[in-house]
Design a protein around this motif. Structure first.
Motif, short mmCIF file in Angstrom:
data_model
loop_
_atom_site.label_atom_id
_atom_site.label_comp_id
_atom_site.label_asym_id
_atom_site.label_seq_id
_atom_site.Cartn_x
_atom_site.Cartn_y
_atom_site.Cartn_z
N ASP A 171 -6.63 5.38 -5.42
CA ASP A 171 -5.94 4.25 -4.79
C ASP A 171 -4.87 4.72 -3.80
O ASP A 171 -4.74 4.17 -2.70
N GLU A 202 -7.63 7.30 -11.08
CA GLU A 202 -7.51 5.98 -10.45
C GLU A 202 -6.35 5.97 -9.45
O GLU A 202 -6.47 5.43 -8.34
N LYS A 253 0.82 -1.20 0.00
CA LYS A 253 0.00 0.00 0.00
C LYS A 253 0.86 1.25 0.00
O LYS A 253 0.58 2.22 -0.69
N GLU A 305 -6.06 5.81 -0.55
CA GLU A 305 -6.78 4.74 0.13
C GLU A 305 -8.21 5.15 0.47
O GLU A 305 -8.74 4.85 1.54
N HIS A 322 -16.05 5.07 -5.50
CA HIS A 322 -15.27 5.49 -6.66
C HIS A 322 -16.07 6.45 -7.53
O HIS A 322 -15.55 7.42 -8.07
#
Length: 245
Positions: free
Chosen positions: A57, A53, A4, A60, A68
């Motif tokens: 992402d 995107e 992550k 987080e 989204h």
């Protein structure tokens, strides 16, 4: 966890390049013929989607509950308003995701220049919009319902609810009566964990996006005077003159 962190770092790097490219293109576009501008926008649509995107992402936002679709609508609307010169405060974007129950922290204030979530907290909906879930929306005075769509934050004032922030609705038939209805951001004691513990959801307003009392001043100081605020629900459809698809 390491993955992550890596994805977040990668996302921020790519987004920084994308944002710089977008800024340069805006400057170059000033002297370009109209036809060439349209071609440039078309060619950049895919890279813009990829950048969104990466932001979603890397911050987080999925883990924090923001859908989204809500994020995409918000970012596209923010970009549109920024390009049109509507925003005086282009550093922050506020997203309220009314697809989530009111017991969730469904307000997100994002630093769009440094790619940080500045605040993630509870926010109330109108008493006639629903109990735990927001289901019914209106632009009508005295409806005591919330209104969806894009807003511009306006001036601050001190009133019956204390330190408050006026909101100017931008979407015909969705929220353009916000000023007449006195739909503002203000603090409220019923927007708290204690209310969630007592009844399973926070208290409700007369249509205002009320926030926790302790966060009223820092949030309003961050987003006041011309920033973009977007209130989302799965039933949201942009008004005819405000296409953000």
């Amino acid at each position: 966890m390491q993955l992550k962190k890596y994805l977040r770092l990668l996302g921020l790097c790519v987004l920084s390049v994308a944002f710089l490219s977008w800024t340069i293109n805006k400057i170059e576009a000033i002297n370009e013929p109209e036809v060439e501008k349209e071609i440039k926008v078309s060619n950049e649509s895919n890279s813009g989607a990829n950048a969104l995107e990466l932001v979603y992402d890397s911050l987080e936002l999925d883990d924090q509950g923001l859908s989204h679709e809500a994020f995409t609508y918000a970012m596209n609307g923010f970009k549109k308003l920024d390009e049109e010169g509507v925003l005086q405060n282009d550093s922050v974007l506020t997203i309220i995701d009314f697809d989530q129950p009111s017991s969730h922290k469904r307000m997100y204030i994002i630093d769009v220049k440094n790619y940080k979530v500045l605040f993630n907290t509870w926010v109330a909906h109108g008493r006639n919009t629903g109990k735990e879930m927001a289901e019914f929306f209106s632009n009508t005075n005295e409806s005591h319902k919330s209104s969806l769509g894009f807003y511009i934050t306006d001036q601050t004032y001190s009133g019956s609810k204390g330190y408050s922030l006026k909101l100017r609705g931008l979407e015909q038939n969705l929220n353009t009566n916000a000023m007449r209805r006195a739909i503002v951001i203000h603090g409220a004691p019923y927007v708290s964990q204690s209310f969630i513990d007592a009844q399973g959801y926070i208290g409700r307003s007369h249509g205002c996006p009320a926030i926790p009392t302790a966060l009223t001043k820092p949030i309003i100081q961050t987003i006041k005077n011309g920033s973009c605020l977007f209130i989302y629900n799965k039933s949201y459809r942009p008004s005819a003159h405000f296409s953000v698809g």
